[in-house]
Design a protein around this motif. Structure first.
Motif, PDB file in Angstrom:
ATOM      1  N   HIS A  18       0.813  -1.215   0.000  1.00 44.17           N
ATOM      2  CA  HIS A  18       0.000   0.000   0.000  1.00 44.17           C
ATOM      3  C   HIS A  18       0.852   1.273   0.000  1.00 44.17           C
ATOM      4  O   HIS A  18       0.331   2.365  -0.229  1.00 44.17           O
ATOM      5  N   GLU A 137      -2.610  -3.667   8.117  1.00 43.45           N
ATOM      6  CA  GLU A 137      -3.884  -2.959   8.155  1.00 43.45           C
ATOM      7  C   GLU A 137      -4.259  -2.470   6.754  1.00 43.45           C
ATOM      8  O   GLU A 137      -3.516  -2.629   5.801  1.00 43.45           O
ATOM      9  N   THR A 138      -5.420  -1.857   6.642  1.00 46.84           N
ATOM     10  CA  THR A 138      -5.951  -1.452   5.346  1.00 46.84           C
ATOM     11  C   THR A 138      -5.072  -0.394   4.689  1.00 46.84           C
ATOM     12  O   THR A 138      -4.302   0.317   5.357  1.00 46.84           O
ATOM     13  N   ALA A 187     -11.393  -2.367   0.103  1.00 42.59           N
ATOM     14  CA  ALA A 187     -10.139  -1.640   0.322  1.00 42.59           C
ATOM     15  C   ALA A 187     -10.240  -0.284  -0.368  1.00 42.59           C
ATOM     16  O   ALA A 187     -10.309  -0.196  -1.593  1.00 42.59           O
ATOM     17  N   HIS A 217      -9.651   6.281   8.152  1.00 47.30           N
ATOM     18  CA  HIS A 217      -9.368   4.848   8.299  1.00 47.30           C
ATOM     19  C   HIS A 217     -10.010   4.283   9.562  1.00 47.30           C
ATOM     20  O   HIS A 217     -10.535   3.164   9.560  1.00 47.30           O
TER      21      HIS A 217
END
Length: 273
Positions: A18, A137-138, A187, A217
């Protein structure tokens, strides 16, 4: 002199899909006298470190709770290490750091005023960013936490400017919130959410947090947990609930659910039954 640590040292480099232009270093119980040249911006948070650091012809003490801010094309050296060190490092590619600077109205090449700075909020932000990467995590959480670290680091540049105290765009923030509700189990990246809102990532995170009390988030995680509670009430097994609401796996789901509700999903479901 270098002291020996009684605990096993941990030195680990991390990457995240990410955050392709960022690398991380996690170091605990480390007695290394580092001598490093970097071609990236370096944001280091030292939870435990007592050393003398040589950088740009100057020597300064590195102390517990300090941050080390370094620029590309420079080397730093720990002349002496007085105790085992615990620290986290965020290496940011120059292009990414400079793009963020431009969105903040800073000049293209930011320059730090000092290299050892006390800033408790920054060290906490660095540790939380590294924790989010380690926990996978995202994308939204990792990108938001990186944004916070970079923004706090800008306070120590020569052209640091106070944030404008203007109000936020209510319609833009509502669009972002609606999008998080609609895509709660997907996502969502920070760039994607910024495009929906029509705001820069900085303005979006700051305004969203002011309006709703949580950054985007964290807000998405709370929405997921609320949807999960409804599914648990309906009798769906926790493992199935985790994937249904968008968590990477059951351990992620359990950790966030317990943090918010003070019980595990399984205990919550049993109590309802």
């Amino acid at each position: 002199m270098t002291l020996q640590s009684t605990a096993a040292p941990r030195i680990e480099y991390l990457r995240s899909a990410h955050l392709p232009e960022v690398e991380f270093l996690v170091s605990d119980h480390d007695t290394t006298a580092w001598h490093v040249f970097n071609e990236r911006y370096v944001l280091c948070g030292a939870d435990r470190a007592t050393a003398s650091v040589r950088y740009r012809g100057k020597t300064e003490p590195l102390f517990n709770g300090a941050n080390l801010l370094l620029e590309p094309g420079e080397a730093h050296r720990n002349i002496d290490v007085h105790q085992p060190q615990n620290f986290r490092v965020v290496f940011v590619e120059p292009g990414l750091f400079e793009r963020h600077a431009k969105t903040q109205g800073l000049r293209k090449t930011p320059h730090f005023r000092g290299f050892v700075v006390p800033h408790p909020q920054l060290i906490r932000a660095i540790y939380r960013l590294c924790e989010s990467v380690e926990a996978n995590e995202t994308a939204l959480e990792q990108q938001s936490r990186l944004l916070q670290c970079v923004r706090l680091a800008f306070a120590h540049t020569e052209e640091a400017r106070p944030e404008a105290k203007s109000g936020y765009n209510h319609d833009a923030i509502r669009r972002a919130r609606s999008y998080l509700h609609e895509r709660f189990n997907e996502a969502v990246s920070l760039d994607e959410l910024s495009a929906i809102a029509g705001l820069s990532p900085y303005h979006l995170v700051r305004s969203f947090t002011r309006r709703f009390g949580l950054p985007p988030h964290a807000y998405q995680i709370h929405v997921r947990v609320e949807r999960a509670r409804a599914l648990l009430t309906s009798g769906m097994p926790p493992a199935q609930v985790a994937s249904s609401v968008g968590f990477a796996d059951q351990s992620h789901f359990t950790r966030h659910f317990r943090r918010i509700n003070n019980v595990t999903p399984a205990n919550y479901a049993r109590a309802l039954r």
